[in-house]
Design a protein around this motif. Structure first.
Motif, PDB file in Angstrom:
ATOM      1  N   GLU B 112       0.788  -1.221   0.134  1.00 51.26           N
ATOM      2  CA  GLU B 112       0.035  -0.068  -0.013  1.00 51.26           C
ATOM      3  C   GLU B 112       0.990   1.170   0.024  1.00 51.26           C
ATOM      4  OE1 GLU B 112      -3.011   0.076   2.749  1.00 51.26           O
ATOM      5  OE2 GLU B 112      -4.006   1.381   1.883  1.00 51.26           O
ATOM      6  N   LEU B 113       1.900   1.189   0.841  1.00 54.11           N
ATOM      7  CA  LEU B 113       2.967   2.403   0.831  1.00 54.11           C
ATOM      8  C   LEU B 113       3.302   2.500  -0.559  1.00 54.11           C
ATOM      9  CD1 LEU B 113       4.992   2.315   4.100  1.00 54.11           C
ATOM     10  CD2 LEU B 113       3.435   3.756   3.426  1.00 54.11           C
ATOM     11  N   ASP B 114       3.831   1.752  -1.184  1.00 51.05           N
ATOM     12  CA  ASP B 114       4.127   1.645  -2.468  1.00 51.05           C
ATOM     13  C   ASP B 114       3.182   2.031  -3.679  1.00 51.05           C
ATOM     14  OD1 ASP B 114       6.490   1.343  -4.403  1.00 51.05           O
ATOM     15  OD2 ASP B 114       5.902  -0.585  -4.808  1.00 51.05           O
ATOM     16  N   SER B 115       2.068   2.091  -3.224  1.00 56.11           N
ATOM     17  CA  SER B 115       1.001   2.409  -4.151  1.00 56.11           C
ATOM     18  C   SER B 115       0.507   3.829  -3.941  1.00 56.11           C
ATOM     19  CB  SER B 115      -0.027   1.327  -4.142  1.00 56.11           C
ATOM     20  OG  SER B 115      -0.734   1.526  -3.140  1.00 56.11           O
ATOM     21  N   VAL B 116       0.920   4.480  -2.809  1.00 64.26           N
ATOM     22  CA  VAL B 116       0.325   5.712  -2.748  1.00 64.26           C
ATOM     23  C   VAL B 116       1.134   6.769  -3.368  1.00 64.26           C
ATOM     24  CG1 VAL B 116      -0.510   5.331  -0.213  1.00 64.26           C
ATOM     25  CG2 VAL B 116       1.810   6.271  -0.559  1.00 64.26           C
ATOM     26  N   ASP B 117       0.401   8.165  -3.634  1.00 65.44           N
ATOM     27  CA  ASP B 117       1.258   9.024  -4.436  1.00 65.44           C
ATOM     28  C   ASP B 117       2.136   9.857  -3.535  1.00 65.44           C
ATOM     29  OD1 ASP B 117      -0.683   8.449  -6.722  1.00 65.44           O
ATOM     30  OD2 ASP B 117      -2.173   9.773  -5.441  1.00 65.44           O
ATOM     31  N   GLY B 118       2.091   9.640  -2.285  1.00 65.25           N
ATOM     32  CA  GLY B 118       2.970  10.421  -1.462  1.00 65.25           C
ATOM     33  C   GLY B 118       2.902  10.497  -0.126  1.00 65.25           C
ATOM     34  N   VAL B 119       3.649  11.119   0.593  1.00 65.44           N
ATOM     35  CA  VAL B 119       3.518  10.906   2.133  1.00 65.44           C
ATOM     36  C   VAL B 119       3.604  12.521   2.738  1.00 65.44           C
ATOM     37  CG1 VAL B 119       6.178  10.503   2.492  1.00 65.44           C
ATOM     38  CG2 VAL B 119       4.537  10.108   4.209  1.00 65.44           C
ATOM     39  N   VAL B 120       3.021  13.022   3.693  1.00 65.67           N
ATOM     40  CA  VAL B 120       2.963  14.138   4.028  1.00 65.67           C
ATOM     41  C   VAL B 120       3.381  13.861   5.850  1.00 65.67           C
ATOM     42  CG1 VAL B 120       1.858  16.465   4.776  1.00 65.67           C
ATOM     43  CG2 VAL B 120       1.154  14.919   2.842  1.00 65.67           C
ATOM     44  N   THR B 121       4.426  14.629   6.169  1.00 64.62           N
ATOM     45  CA  THR B 121       4.644  14.315   7.585  1.00 64.62           C
ATOM     46  C   THR B 121       5.512  15.954   8.127  1.00 64.62           C
ATOM     47  OG1 THR B 121       7.358  14.275   7.378  1.00 64.62           O
ATOM     48  CG2 THR B 121       5.937  12.232   7.074  1.00 64.62           C
ATOM     49  N   ALA B 122       5.657  16.103   9.407  1.00 62.03           N
ATOM     50  CA  ALA B 122       6.244  17.125  10.030  1.00 62.03           C
ATOM     51  C   ALA B 122       7.705  16.944  10.023  1.00 62.03           C
ATOM     52  CB  ALA B 122       5.622  17.315  11.450  1.00 62.03           C
ATOM     53  N   CYS B 123       8.328  17.350  10.944  1.00 62.28           N
ATOM     54  CA  CYS B 123       9.904  17.151  11.337  1.00 62.28           C
ATOM     55  C   CYS B 123      10.081  17.193  12.865  1.00 62.28           C
ATOM     56  CB  CYS B 123      10.548  17.719  10.442  1.00 62.28           C
ATOM     57  SG  CYS B 123      11.117  19.350  10.771  1.00 62.28           S
ATOM     58  N   ALA B 124      11.423  16.812  13.072  1.00 65.09           N
ATOM     59  CA  ALA B 124      11.679  17.127  14.584  1.00 65.09           C
ATOM     60  C   ALA B 124      12.554  18.480  14.516  1.00 65.09           C
ATOM     61  CB  ALA B 124      12.373  15.894  15.169  1.00 65.09           C
ATOM     62  N   VAL B 125      13.758  18.498  13.659  1.00 67.57           N
ATOM     63  CA  VAL B 125      14.645  19.362  13.706  1.00 67.57           C
ATOM     64  C   VAL B 125      15.011  19.662  12.289  1.00 67.57           C
ATOM     65  CG1 VAL B 125      17.184  20.026  14.405  1.00 67.57           C
ATOM     66  CG2 VAL B 125      15.619  18.854  15.984  1.00 67.57           C
ATOM     67  N   ALA B 126      15.471  21.083  11.922  1.00 69.36           N
ATOM     68  CA  ALA B 126      16.230  21.357  10.466  1.00 69.36           C
ATOM     69  C   ALA B 126      17.522  22.049  10.924  1.00 69.36           C
ATOM     70  CB  ALA B 126      15.051  21.872   9.810  1.00 69.36           C
ATOM     71  N   ILE B 127      18.456  21.765  10.060  1.00 75.69           N
ATOM     72  CA  ILE B 127      19.613  22.343  10.098  1.00 75.69           C
ATOM     73  C   ILE B 127      19.953  23.191   9.097  1.00 75.69           C
ATOM     74  CG2 ILE B 127      22.159  21.939  10.672  1.00 75.69           C
ATOM     75  CD1 ILE B 127      21.261  18.991  11.794  1.00 75.69           C
ATOM     76  N   ALA B 128      19.926  24.421   9.338  1.00 69.65           N
ATOM     77  CA  ALA B 128      20.100  25.347   8.220  1.00 69.65           C
ATOM     78  C   ALA B 128      21.484  25.093   7.209  1.00 69.65           C
ATOM     79  CB  ALA B 128      19.808  26.707   8.553  1.00 69.65           C
ATOM     80  N   GLU B 129      22.516  25.293   7.827  1.00 69.48           N
ATOM     81  CA  GLU B 129      23.828  25.097   7.100  1.00 69.48           C
ATOM     82  C   GLU B 129      23.822  24.118   6.334  1.00 69.48           C
ATOM     83  OE1 GLU B 129      26.993  25.414   9.710  1.00 69.48           O
ATOM     84  OE2 GLU B 129      26.526  27.370  10.580  1.00 69.48           O
ATOM     85  N   THR B 130      23.327  22.992   6.500  1.00 71.62           N
ATOM     86  CA  THR B 130      23.573  21.582   5.670  1.00 71.62           C
ATOM     87  C   THR B 130      22.249  21.256   4.914  1.00 71.62           C
ATOM     88  OG1 THR B 130      22.902  20.204   7.608  1.00 71.62           O
ATOM     89  CG2 THR B 130      25.423  20.502   7.365  1.00 71.62           C
ATOM     90  N   GLY B 131      21.159  22.161   5.041  1.00 71.08           N
ATOM     91  CA  GLY B 131      20.110  21.851   4.487  1.00 71.08           C
ATOM     92  C   GLY B 131      19.432  20.558   4.788  1.00 71.08           C
ATOM     93  N   THR B 132      19.337  20.099   6.060  1.00 70.03           N
ATOM     94  CA  THR B 132      19.032  18.819   6.771  1.00 70.03           C
ATOM     95  C   THR B 132      17.774  18.968   7.448  1.00 70.03           C
ATOM     96  OG1 THR B 132      21.259  18.251   6.919  1.00 70.03           O
ATOM     97  CG2 THR B 132      19.874  16.708   8.139  1.00 70.03           C
ATOM     98  N   ILE B 133      16.879  17.969   7.085  1.00 70.99           N
ATOM     99  CA  ILE B 133      15.772  17.876   8.129  1.00 70.99           C
ATOM    100  C   ILE B 133      15.863  16.438   8.681  1.00 70.99           C
ATOM    101  CG2 ILE B 133      13.184  17.152   7.723  1.00 70.99           C
ATOM    102  CD1 ILE B 133      13.582  19.159   5.139  1.00 70.99           C
TER     103      ILE B 133
END
Lengths: 475, 211
Positions: B112-133
């Protein structure tokens, strides 16, 4: 059964063949220069802090090694507390037995693998094959090497010796034998090749229940394992299967979670020349309902304690396998990785392999000489391993041992000629007169030296001849 | 097994006879390196780095998030999306897309995960300098598989989750949780060391930066 490094001749001989391969030299030059430039840009961006991160990384690793027994026991306790199982392997054979037994216990005969130097080192895939278990490499470069029945030639990009056209040929010829075939009309556009790999492995990821990985770091205080990658094949292997087996060298430990503040900055910038690699996964034991519910950590010695016992050579165990030393090395750029006859090629391989294997063969004894001692490797190393220092140290060991008698004889011969001005002049005049007849390679015991170097043209007259003539003209 | 354990530990100890017995095992922590590198305003830097990785990025005001989620899913043509079951339902108040909730207790099948069109989530932390979520498996981020198998990941990042440098990010995270650090869509540099975006993980990463 996959290819093995057994039987590759010592470096001078293997390098001679490699430098005559113009396609190989073209591929290597292009790739190493690309990555050097990228690394340079993202390292310079951090200005003075780079040196501070570098010395802190070295200090963390050196400290850990000096108390390795303590941190190994701490790691073991942390992993077990989090629901993982810890196994100890004194050598490659034992590690292979443990992994084979663990895979058999799952009842599976197929496993997916995340790229791992440790499992390359112990030739795990061959051991599994003998037990009737097929290991599928999922990193793109490892896949290319596996499909082509080739050998890895670089720590980070095992297929660096191959160009896109060669990769396309391998995919077209071999993918069908291993699973989903390459699409018809496959071009050599890297995008098309990456897409072919995605399609080829997709079903495999969704179906396979057991995975094998290595780890970039193992954190003693939290019991966390860390894998850095780019493609998402690592995430697939670390997340979707029911059982995960990680084979990790005992030198991969860092004491605390906070130590990753350093290495998660220095490793991506040093290895792929990126500010951060696309994906990093960390896991601590087992998380109920998320990811593999069975986790096994196999701690591997396999010669590492011998390296640890050498107070000069010990620093090689700081290595975080970034491969910056390969990418910057003028010798590696010309010979490629296969000539080193070891899974760890390049400058780090030249000091790590002979120590891990105990200088047990001609291949090992030649490796400390596979360098011009220019020092570029030390300059770029993110944990400040003084590779030239260890190379010289190992050369002393080779010279003190039974090996490299040739080198000693050459030095004796040179002493005889250089010690007498008459003999030197006679030798130089003879060489000058016969200069069109001088071969590109020296005969006899000095031959190995010129296998990988062109002899300079012999001038028509020696400096001494020129000086004598000039002096006479002046007076 | 215990014999190998003792053998390896004995070899380690034998190798370290040069280390004085009274040398402290705990290293004094000085952390002489910088927490961040003054690259600029965090949100600007994060956006720049994510674009550099070929991620799609939009800066959105908090009161327009539902509209922006709806617009992003429409642009993508995503009519069915996987979501972690702890995600804020308000984010979906303006979209027609069908949500398939996933949790550790009631996980979606891989197929089922393989057949959905996408996934929407929040995140815990994002790091600006390295463009990391960074995702930490929290209730609004879900199991690791849901952000891996679908080909499109829409991630909502709040401004107060963004730090400047890697050390600051590491300090906000709990190692006991399974973490996924994401810096752009999946990519490979394995062919002639040129970066190509899009291999096994989501080939499209879209980030909504909420201010």
């Amino acid at each position: 059964m996959s290819a093995t490094f057994l039987g590759i001749p010592p470096f001078p001989e293997a390098a001679r063949a490699a430098v005559n391969d113009s396609r190989l030299r073209h591929n290597l030059r292009k790739a190493t220069h690309t990555i050097r430039d990228k690394r340079g840009a993202v390292v310079t961006e951090l200005e003075d802090d780079w040196e501070r991160l570098r010395s802190e990384g070295a200090a963390i690793k050196s400290h850990t090694l000096r108390h390795l027994d303590h941190y190994l026991e701490q790691l073991e306790a942390s992993v077990e507390r989090a629901g993982g199982h810890v196994h100890w392997a004194a050598d490659a054979e034992e590690a292979n037995e443990i992994v084979t037994r663990l895979v058999r216990a799952t009842g599976e005969t197929d496993v997916v693998k995340v790229k791992s130097m440790a499992t390359q080192e112990i030739e795990l895939n061959n051991a599994l094959a003998e037990a009737g278990i097929t290991a599928y490499e999922t990193d793109l470069a490892e896949l290319i090497v596996q499909l082509g029945d080739d050998l890895p030639s670089h720590i980070l990009v095992p297929a660096i010796h191959l160009g896109r056209a060669q990769i396309r040929e391998t995919f077209l010829a071999q993918m069908a034998e291993w699973g989903v075939p390459a699409p018809e009309g496959l071009t050599d556009d890297p995008r098309a090749l990456a897409e072919a790999a995605r399609v080829h492995l997709r079903e495999r990821f969704l179906r396979t229940r057991t995975a094998i990985s290595g780890a970039n770091f193992a954190v003693a205080d939290s019991g966390t394992l860390v894998v850095l990658e780019s493609e998402g094949n690592g995430r697939m292997c670390l997340t979707l299967p029911e059982t995960l087996i990680s084979v990790v060298g005992i030198e991969k430990i860092v004491p605390t979670w906070a130590d990753l503040e350093v290495f998660l900055q220095t490793l991506p910038r040093s290895s792929t020349g990126e500010r951060m690699n696309p994906y990093t996964s960390t896991w601590t034991g087992v998380t109920p309902g998320d990811g593999p519910q069975e986790f096994h950590l196999v701690l591997l010695d396999n010669g590492r304690t011998d390296v640890l016992a050498d107070t000069v050579g010990r620093q090689a165990l700081r290595c975080i396998r970034c491969s910056a030393c390969l990418n910057t090395c003028p010798v590696y750029e010309r010979t490629g990785g296969h000539a080193y006859g070891s899974v760890y090629p390049g400058p780090i391989g030249a000091i790590l392999t002979p120590q891990l294997r105990g200088m047990s063969s001609e291949v090992d004894e030649a490796l400390p000489y596979a360098s011009s001692l220019c020092g570029a490797c030390y300059e770029v190393c993110p944990v400040a391993i003084d590779i030239p220092e260890v190379l010289v140290h190992l050369r002393e060991e080779v010279a003190a041992g039974s090996g490299h008698l040739g080198e000693k004889a050459v030095m004796k011969g040179a002493e005889a000629v250089l010690g007498s001005s008459h003999a030197l002049e006679a030798a130089q005049r003879a060489a000058g007169a016969a200069r069109n007849l001088v071969p590109r390679h020296l005969p006899g015991m000095a031959g190995a030296w010129t296998d990988t170097r062109d002899l300079p043209d012999v001038p028509a007259e020696s400096f001494r001849q020129w000086w004598n003539k000039h002096e006479k003209g002046q007076s | 097994m215990s014999t190998s354990r003792e053998r390896v530990l004995a070899r380690v100890r034998a190798a370290l006879t040069d280390v004085p017995a009274d040398e402290p095992v705990v290293r004094p922590v000085e952390r002489p390196y910088a927490d961040s590198h003054g690259m600029g305003a965090a949100l600007e830097v994060l956006e720049d780095r994510l674009r550099d990785y070929k991620a799609l990025v939009r800066r959105v005001p908090a009161d327009r998030l539902a509209e922006e989620v709806a617009a992003a899913l429409e642009r993508r043509g995503a009519s069915t999306v996987a979501v972690p079951d702890g995600i804020d339902a308000d984010w979906f108040s303006r979209t027609e897309a069908v949500r398939r909730p996933d949790s550790r207790d009631r996980p979606l099948e891989l197929r089922e995960l393989d057949s959905v069109d996408g996934v929407v989530t929040a995140c815990a932390v994002a790091i600006a300098e390295t463009g990391t979520i960074v995702l930490d498996g929290g209730p609004d981020q879900g199991r690791r598989a849901i952000t891996l198998v679908p080909d499109y990941h829409l991630c909502v990042v709040r401004a107060d989750q963004v730090v400047d440098g890697v050390p600051q990010g590491v300090r906000r995270l709990d190692p006991a949780r399974p973490l996924t650090w994401i810096s752009g869509p999946s990519a490979t540099s394995d062919i002639e060391l040129n970066r190509v975006e899009g291999v096994h993980g989501p080939r499209t990463l879209e980030v909504l930066l909420v201010e």
